[in-house]
Design an enzyme around this catalytic site. Structure first.
Site, mmCIF file in Angstrom:
data_model
loop_
_atom_site.group_PDB
_atom_site.id
_atom_site.type_symbol
_atom_site.label_atom_id
_atom_site.label_comp_id
_atom_site.label_asym_id
_atom_site.label_seq_id
_atom_site.Cartn_x
_atom_site.Cartn_y
_atom_site.Cartn_z
ATOM 1 N N GLU A 258 0.887 -1.174 0.000
ATOM 2 C CA GLU A 258 0.000 0.000 0.000
ATOM 3 C C GLU A 258 0.916 1.213 0.000
ATOM 4 O O GLU A 258 1.549 1.510 1.014
ATOM 5 C CB GLU A 258 -0.872 0.028 1.261
ATOM 6 C CG GLU A 258 -1.775 -1.165 1.445
ATOM 7 C CD GLU A 258 -3.077 -1.049 0.663
ATOM 8 O OE1 GLU A 258 -3.275 -0.047 -0.062
ATOM 9 O OE2 GLU A 258 -3.890 -1.971 0.770
ATOM 10 N N CYS A 292 -2.320 8.896 2.547
ATOM 11 C CA CYS A 292 -1.900 8.387 1.226
ATOM 12 C C CYS A 292 -2.957 8.642 0.164
ATOM 13 O O CYS A 292 -2.634 8.889 -0.989
ATOM 14 C CB CYS A 292 -1.604 6.903 1.340
ATOM 15 S SG CYS A 292 -2.911 6.031 2.205
HETATM 16 P P1 NAD Z 1 8.539 5.013 4.440
HETATM 17 O O1 NAD Z 1 8.386 4.084 3.293
HETATM 18 O O2 NAD Z 1 9.794 5.769 4.584
HETATM 19 O O3 NAD Z 1 8.369 4.217 5.817
HETATM 20 C C1 NAD Z 1 7.303 3.354 6.049
HETATM 21 C C2 NAD Z 1 7.755 2.261 6.969
HETATM 22 O O4 NAD Z 1 8.753 1.473 6.313
HETATM 23 C C3 NAD Z 1 8.399 2.736 8.268
HETATM 24 O O5 NAD Z 1 8.025 1.849 9.301
HETATM 25 C C4 NAD Z 1 9.885 2.612 7.981
HETATM 26 O O6 NAD Z 1 10.658 2.436 9.121
HETATM 27 C C5 NAD Z 1 9.921 1.370 7.107
HETATM 28 N N1 NAD Z 1 11.066 1.261 6.201
HETATM 29 C C6 NAD Z 1 11.850 2.253 5.713
HETATM 30 N N2 NAD Z 1 12.775 1.732 4.875
HETATM 31 C C7 NAD Z 1 12.554 0.388 4.824
HETATM 32 C C8 NAD Z 1 13.167 -0.696 4.107
HETATM 33 N N3 NAD Z 1 14.178 -0.486 3.293
HETATM 34 N N4 NAD Z 1 12.660 -1.927 4.269
HETATM 35 C C9 NAD Z 1 11.601 -2.156 5.083
HETATM 36 N N5 NAD Z 1 11.001 -1.169 5.794
HETATM 37 C C10 NAD Z 1 11.454 0.091 5.654
HETATM 38 O O7 NAD Z 1 7.283 5.934 4.377
HETATM 39 P P2 NAD Z 1 6.895 7.119 5.344
HETATM 40 O O8 NAD Z 1 7.489 8.356 4.814
HETATM 41 O O9 NAD Z 1 7.122 6.756 6.757
HETATM 42 O O10 NAD Z 1 5.295 7.109 5.138
HETATM 43 C C11 NAD Z 1 4.659 7.891 4.246
HETATM 44 C C12 NAD Z 1 4.341 7.119 2.987
HETATM 45 O O11 NAD Z 1 3.424 6.065 3.266
HETATM 46 C C13 NAD Z 1 3.651 7.982 1.972
HETATM 47 O O12 NAD Z 1 4.250 7.817 0.722
HETATM 48 C C14 NAD Z 1 2.225 7.470 1.966
HETATM 49 O O13 NAD Z 1 1.539 7.665 0.780
HETATM 50 C C15 NAD Z 1 2.389 6.055 2.305
HETATM 51 N N6 NAD Z 1 1.154 5.510 2.874
HETATM 52 C C16 NAD Z 1 0.400 4.674 2.108
HETATM 53 C C17 NAD Z 1 -0.783 4.164 2.596
HETATM 54 C C18 NAD Z 1 -1.623 3.238 1.776
HETATM 55 O O14 NAD Z 1 -2.468 2.558 2.325
HETATM 56 N N7 NAD Z 1 -1.436 3.167 0.488
HETATM 57 C C19 NAD Z 1 -1.213 4.498 3.876
HETATM 58 C C20 NAD Z 1 -0.425 5.359 4.634
HETATM 59 C C21 NAD Z 1 0.765 5.858 4.102
#
Ligand code: NAD
Length: 478
Positions: A258, A292
């Site tokens: 997602e 998101c």
């Molecule tokens: P991010 O991808 O940086 O982090 C999300 C999560 O992934 C955090 O827990 C982080 O620690 C972890 N993470 C970071 N690097 C990783 C890796 N290499 N491997 C595994 N895990 C890793 O995103 P963010 O900036 O924290 O969140 C915002 C983003 O999330 C936005 O782009 C938003 O659109 C998206 N989002 C999507 C949905 C959906 O349902 N589609 C819902 C909420 C947020």
């Protein structure tokens, strides 16, 4: 219209007991991290340190996956489904009983207004557990064959924008289907997940069915690539989602993603303008735009552009920005310094590329991370603010003349998570919905969520669905 003066109405923090430090929740117990590393979680509204949280390394992730595997084999997968349902109902009821505490904690750690954590995040989190409790003993009627089985151990990684709600979206269906989980909350918002660990203890959930490991990207990477994990569910940025998809290719692990979005909120000339303006405000300023599926691109039919913009500006002047714990607050704090920097950078790019920037008069608190509600007009489809996800309270306004042009502009994005259509004509809603490449299309409303309604993306917004009957498929061996 002038703003009414409201006396401050802060929700009390007394209901919350934050421990000075938290361990990892593995095998039903809080344990120390193997290498003793820790990080701090702060309140983004005040920069006050709330607690120290353990940073899980690969050895800790290993222990958590082993605990989840043991629980899967010994108790959870073989448990009669109606008994699994009882645990889920129990968790749902405890979330409801502790709702006020969870709402205050969420607002402290995330910066979102208490009005939203109290009325949206926490009730919806409980609803996800209730809904999936109902499914646990009815999976053979879900349309996935006569005896759909679980997958095993799910490794789940979630973002910071709806911390407890995203946890519920992940854990409730996984458990209902007979899987056990290791979940990693986001590094800036771990506290409600750690309180959820206490709730699992309170519910007497068998040890190891739910494990919570805290940490940042490295911990997430160790979890999703761990060979003992059968299924990965990730919500977060498209960039990290792509990295995970690459890492998992060929491993046989099941994966749902997602990811980001850049939704179009489309207002036709026959729309009820006042309601549409409420929908626009809710679409992009709810949760500081850290959503998101936020309606970050407003497409307005040219004939009502002036009327919509005047009404929108009038409405934005009434928004209250400030203390997330104040019950009158509409717009809270930006979740982190890094996210604030990203919003500033993209907004500056919008101005540099020639769009016009406007914000209502509003005083930003001195401490903490804040950004005013912002509207860009004169935006072209080529501008970065029309293409890139800002994930903040920033709206880009574009115009269109015909429904076909609206569809073309709305679909002109690498994303495809959601869209909104505002019109009086049912036929136009259906015509638009059939053409918009978005997982969710809202008609005359926006940002409405329900556990029974599947949610997910097209294109770079990810794949797989969460919620509803469709969402169960991601946790079943079908
Ligand atoms: P991010 O991808 O940086 O982090 C999300 C999560 O992934 C955090 O827990 C982080 O620690 C972890 N993470 C970071 N690097 C990783 C890796 N290499 N491997 C595994 N895990 C890793 O995103 P963010 O900036 O924290 O969140 C915002 C983003 O999330 C936005 O782009 C938003 O659109 C998206 N989002 C999507 C949905 C959906 O349902 N589609 C819902 C909420 C947020």
């Amino acid at each position: 219209m002038a703003k009414f003066d409201y006396a401050p109405a802060p929700e009390s923090r007394d209901i919350v007991t934050i421990r000075p430090s938290y361990g990892l929740f593995i095998g039903g117990e809080f344990t120390h991290g193997t290498d003793g590393r820790a990080f701090k979680t702060i309140s983004p509204a005040t920069e006050e340190v709330l607690a120290e949280v353990t940073e899980a390394g690969p050895a800790d992730v290993d222990r958590a996956v082993a605990a989840a595997r043991a629980a899967y084999q010994r108790t959870w997968a073989g448990m009669p489904p109606k008994d699994r349902a009882k645990y889920l109902y129990r968790i749902a009821r405890i979330v409801q009983e502790r709702a006020r505490e969870l709402a205050v904690l969420e607002s402290l750690d995330n910066g979102k207004p208490i009005r939203e954590s109290r009325d949206v995040d926490i009730p919806l989190a409980a609803a996800h557990f209730f809904y999936h409790a109902g499914w646990a003993d009815k999976l053979e009627y879900a349309g996935f064959g006569p005896a759909p089985g679980p997958l095993g151990v799910a490794g789940q990684v979630i973002p910071w924008n709806f911390p407890l709600l995203m946890l519920a979206w992940k854990i409730a269906p996984a458990l209902a289907c007979g899987n056990t989980v290791v979940l990693k909350p986001a590094e800036t918002t771990p506290l409600t997940a750690l309180t959820f660990a206490e709730i699992c203890q309170q519910a007497d959930l068998p040890p190891g069915v739910v494990n919570i490991v805290t940490g940042a990207g490295e911990t997430g990477r160790a979890l999703v690539t761990h060979p003992g994990v059968d299924k990965v569910a990730f919500t977060g940025s498209t960039e990290v989602g792509k990295e995970i998809a690459r890492a998992l290719a060929g491993t046989g692990k099941r994966l749902t993603l997602e990811l980001g979005g850049k939704a179009a909120n489309i207002v036709f000339e026959d729309a009820p303008i006042d309601q549409a303006v409420e929908g626009i405000v809710n679409g992009i300023f709810f949760n500081q735009g850290h959503v998101c599926c936020a309606g970050s691109r407003l497409l307005v039919q040219e004939s009502v552009y002036d009327q919509v913009l005047a009404s929108l500006r009038r409405r934005l002047r009434t928004l209250r920005l400030g203390d997330p714990l104040d019950k009158n607050t509409d717009v809270g704090a930006i979740n982190s310094a890094a996210q604030l920097a990203k919003i500033r950078e993209l907004s500056d790019a919008g101005e540099a590329e020639g769009a016009r920037r406007w914000s209502p008069p509003c005083e930003l608190p001195v401490k903490g991370f804040w950004f005013p509600p912002t509207v860009f007009t004169g935006v072209s489809q080529a501008h970065r603010i029309a293409r890139e996800e800002i994930f903040g309270p920033v709206l880009s306004v574009l115009t269109f003349r015909t429904p076909a042009e609206a569809v073309e502009k709305a679909n002109n994005t690498p994303y495809g998570l959601s869209a909104g259509v505002w019109t009086e004509k049912g036929s136009l809603i259906l015509w638009m919905a059939a053409r918009l490449r978005a997982g969710v299309v809202w008609a005359n409303t926006f940002n409405k969520f329900d556990p029974s309604s599947p949610f997910g993306g097209y294109k770079e917004s990810g794949y797989g669905r969460e919620g509803g009957r469709h969402g169960l498929e991601a946790y079943l061996d079908v």
